[in-house]
Design a protein around this motif. Structure first.
Motif, PDB file in Angstrom:
ATOM      1  N   HIS A   1      -2.134  -3.432   0.622  1.00  0.00           N
ATOM      2  CA  HIS A   1      -1.115  -2.339   0.582  1.00  0.00           C
ATOM      3  C   HIS A   1      -2.051  -0.960  -0.132  1.00  0.00           C
ATOM      4  N   GLU A   2      -2.928  -1.093  -0.933  1.00  0.00           N
ATOM      5  CA  GLU A   2      -3.533  -0.067  -1.653  1.00  0.00           C
ATOM      6  C   GLU A   2      -4.476   0.614  -0.690  1.00  0.00           C
ATOM      7  N   ILE A   3      -5.131  -0.317   0.294  1.00  0.00           N
ATOM      8  CA  ILE A   3      -6.116   0.182   1.321  1.00  0.00           C
ATOM      9  C   ILE A   3      -5.410   1.005   2.493  1.00  0.00           C
ATOM     10  N   ILE A   4      -3.887   0.556   2.885  1.00  0.00           N
ATOM     11  CA  ILE A   4      -3.308   1.123   3.626  1.00  0.00           C
ATOM     12  C   ILE A   4      -2.653   2.377   2.948  1.00  0.00           C
ATOM     13  N   PHE A   5      -2.248   2.343   1.811  1.00  0.00           N
ATOM     14  CA  PHE A   5      -1.492   3.483   1.143  1.00  0.00           C
ATOM     15  C   PHE A   5      -2.760   4.485   1.259  1.00  0.00           C
ATOM     16  N   SER A   6      -4.010   4.237   0.796  1.00  0.00           N
ATOM     17  CA  SER A   6      -5.171   5.163   0.609  1.00  0.00           C
ATOM     18  C   SER A   6      -5.371   5.834   1.961  1.00  0.00           C
ATOM     19  N   PHE A   7      -5.455   5.088   3.110  1.00  0.00           N
ATOM     20  CA  PHE A   7      -5.795   5.503   4.258  1.00  0.00           C
ATOM     21  C   PHE A   7      -4.822   6.498   4.775  1.00  0.00           C
ATOM     22  N   VAL A   8      -3.327   6.071   4.745  1.00  0.00           N
ATOM     23  CA  VAL A   8      -2.536   7.036   5.255  1.00  0.00           C
ATOM     24  C   VAL A   8      -2.287   8.485   4.477  1.00  0.00           C
ATOM     25  N   PHE A   9      -2.684   8.152   3.109  1.00  0.00           N
ATOM     26  CA  PHE A   9      -2.519   9.400   2.178  1.00  0.00           C
ATOM     27  C   PHE A   9      -3.805  10.485   2.583  1.00  0.00           C
ATOM     28  N   TYR A  10      -4.856   9.860   2.658  1.00  0.00           N
ATOM     29  CA  TYR A  10      -6.024  10.783   3.260  1.00  0.00           C
ATOM     30  C   TYR A  10      -5.775  11.438   4.618  1.00  0.00           C
ATOM     31  N   GLN A  11      -5.137  10.556   5.515  1.00  0.00           N
ATOM     32  CA  GLN A  11      -4.515  11.195   6.676  1.00  0.00           C
ATOM     33  C   GLN A  11      -3.591  12.366   6.680  1.00  0.00           C
ATOM     34  N   LEU A  12      -2.726  12.145   5.786  1.00  0.00           N
ATOM     35  CA  LEU A  12      -1.649  13.075   5.488  1.00  0.00           C
ATOM     36  C   LEU A  12      -2.255  14.257   4.929  1.00  0.00           C
ATOM     37  N   SER A  13      -3.230  14.079   4.130  1.00  0.00           N
ATOM     38  CA  SER A  13      -4.177  15.221   3.150  1.00  0.00           C
ATOM     39  C   SER A  13      -4.632  15.901   4.512  1.00  0.00           C
ATOM     40  N   PHE A  14      -5.217  15.241   5.355  1.00  0.00           N
ATOM     41  CA  PHE A  14      -5.974  15.953   6.482  1.00  0.00           C
ATOM     42  C   PHE A  14      -5.077  17.036   7.433  1.00  0.00           C
ATOM     43  N   SER A  15      -4.119  16.170   7.771  1.00  0.00           N
ATOM     44  CA  SER A  15      -2.842  16.752   8.574  1.00  0.00           C
ATOM     45  C   SER A  15      -2.232  17.717   8.070  1.00  0.00           C
ATOM     46  N   ILE A  16      -1.782  17.750   6.885  1.00  0.00           N
ATOM     47  CA  ILE A  16      -0.757  18.683   6.098  1.00  0.00           C
ATOM     48  C   ILE A  16      -1.296  19.354   5.023  1.00  0.00           C
ATOM     49  N   PHE A  17      -1.692  18.625   4.081  1.00  0.00           N
ATOM     50  CA  PHE A  17      -2.191  19.404   2.619  1.00  0.00           C
ATOM     51  C   PHE A  17      -3.265  20.273   2.755  1.00  0.00           C
ATOM     52  N   ALA A  18      -4.583  19.881   3.502  1.00  0.00           N
ATOM     53  CA  ALA A  18      -5.621  20.399   3.383  1.00  0.00           C
ATOM     54  C   ALA A  18      -5.365  21.841   4.075  1.00  0.00           C
ATOM     55  N   PRO A  19      -4.547  21.844   5.578  1.00  0.00           N
ATOM     56  CA  PRO A  19      -4.284  23.116   6.368  1.00  0.00           C
ATOM     57  C   PRO A  19      -3.667  24.055   5.428  1.00  0.00           C
ATOM     58  N   PHE A  20      -2.677  23.543   4.583  1.00  0.00           N
ATOM     59  CA  PHE A  20      -1.861  24.418   3.654  1.00  0.00           C
ATOM     60  C   PHE A  20      -2.731  24.934   2.508  1.00  0.00           C
ATOM     61  N   LEU A  21      -3.449  24.024   1.849  1.00  0.00           N
ATOM     62  CA  LEU A  21      -4.332  24.616   0.864  1.00  0.00           C
ATOM     63  C   LEU A  21      -5.427  25.864   1.328  1.00  0.00           C
ATOM     64  N   ASN A  22      -5.852  25.326   2.356  1.00  0.00           N
ATOM     65  CA  ASN A  22      -7.029  26.132   2.970  1.00  0.00           C
ATOM     66  C   ASN A  22      -6.311  27.751   3.299  1.00  0.00           C
ATOM     67  N   ARG A  23      -5.245  27.529   3.931  1.00  0.00           N
ATOM     68  CA  ARG A  23      -4.468  28.850   4.235  1.00  0.00           C
ATOM     69  C   ARG A  23      -4.210  29.612   2.798  1.00  0.00           C
ATOM     70  N   VAL A  24      -3.943  29.052   1.716  1.00  0.00           N
ATOM     71  CA  VAL A  24      -3.462  29.582   0.602  1.00  0.00           C
ATOM     72  C   VAL A  24      -4.673  30.122  -0.287  1.00  0.00           C
ATOM     73  N   VAL A  25      -5.747  29.436  -0.241  1.00  0.00           N
ATOM     74  CA  VAL A  25      -6.928  29.596  -1.015  1.00  0.00           C
ATOM     75  C   VAL A  25      -7.940  30.589  -0.423  1.00  0.00           C
TER      76      VAL A  25
END
Length: 279
Positions: A34-58
């Motif tokens: 469950h931790e492996i899957i959670f981590s993979f999903v978290f970093y995929q969401l980070s790549f798809s959503i969080f990173a583009p948002f942070l990069n646009r802001v910063v």
């Protein structure tokens, strides 16, 4: 030594233990899946959503005006790498209290297994990106990702769990690596957009931290681990031991190669610009 009693004694317990899909499994990969899957999903969401948002802001126009899709992907991947470095360097700290003399073949605790699982999830994600954009990352980063995935999953055998945090501490240099990459991208788009003093300070910190944690400590840690493995050589899973030693040598070689590249870049930047002469 009873691994469970030792783990309880030093208080290393995964906070996600109760969420396991297979709570009673003796297979640590299943118990921490469950931790492996959670981590993979978290970093995929980070790549798809969080990173583009942070990069646009910063980074604003330095990011939003990028036309090369591969460069934009690289921007987002570096931001995810930054997020992972912060997460990894935070969660590994309690594992540094685990005595190094514990048996590398039999010792395990649920917290160290969690750290391995969260790291495995990230490196699996990293490997998928290296394979998907092989033209961008090449054999060096792909090889690093493969080796990292293998080591993290191997630690869930269990194998070398007392050393998990001590090798993941390499990630202490990652934030400076990423900041250096961001500086180069911003300055390439708009000359001197990042103050020179900031570039110099980060460069010095990068080379210092990289040399300490990856070159110095990396070499010492590998030697100490080999010594621990030799003490229990009759208990060692031979293939795992040989593979682990080979990967350590490979990773240390890569670290030396990358450090040489840093020195080469630093020398190039330190050279004064040629002065044009007017006739």
């Amino acid at each position: 030594m009873n691994a469970n009693s030792t783990a309880t004694a030093i208080g290393l317990t995964s906070p996600f233990e109760k969420l396991s899909f297979f709570p009673n499994s003796s297979n640590l990969i299943l118990a921490h899946l469950h931790e492996i899957i959670f981590s993979f999903v978290f970093y995929q969401l980070s790549f798809s959503i969080f990173a583009p948002f942070l990069n646009r802001v910063v980074f604003r126009k330095h990011y939003t005006t990028i036309r090369d899709p591969l460069l934009k992907i690289d921007f987002d991947v570096h931001t995810v790498s930054m997020i992972q470095a912060v997460v990894s360097n935070t969660v590994l700290l309690p594992t540094l209290t685990t005595p190094m003399h514990y048996n590398v073949v039999t010792y395990t605790d649920s917290y160290s297994s969690m750290v391995s699982s969260l790291s495995a999830g990230y490196f699996i994600w990293d490997l998928t990106m290296c394979m998907r954009y092989f033209k961008l990352y090449g054999i060096e980063f792909t090889g690093h990702a493969i080796g990292s995935v293998y080591v993290m999953l191997l630690s869930l055998r269990p194998f070398c769990q007392p050393w998990i945090g001590r090798f993941l501490i390499y990630e202490a240099s990652t934030p400076f690596v990423n900041i250096n990459w961001f500086i180069m991208q911003c300055n390439a788009k708009s000359k001197n957009s990042i103050p020179l003093w900031f570039n110099v300070v980060n460069g010095l910190l990068l080379m210092t931290v990289f040399f300490i944690v990856r070159i110095c400590w990396g070499t010492i840690a590998s030697a100490l681990l080999f010594k621990q493995m030799w003490k229990v050589r009759d208990e060692l899973p031979k293939l795992s031991a040989v593979t682990m030693m080979s990967l350590n040598i490979f990773m240390n070689f890569l670290n030396v190669l990358w450090f040489k590249k840093m020195i080469k870049i630093a020398k190039k930047l330190a050279k004064p610009a040629p002065i044009s002469k007017l006739d």
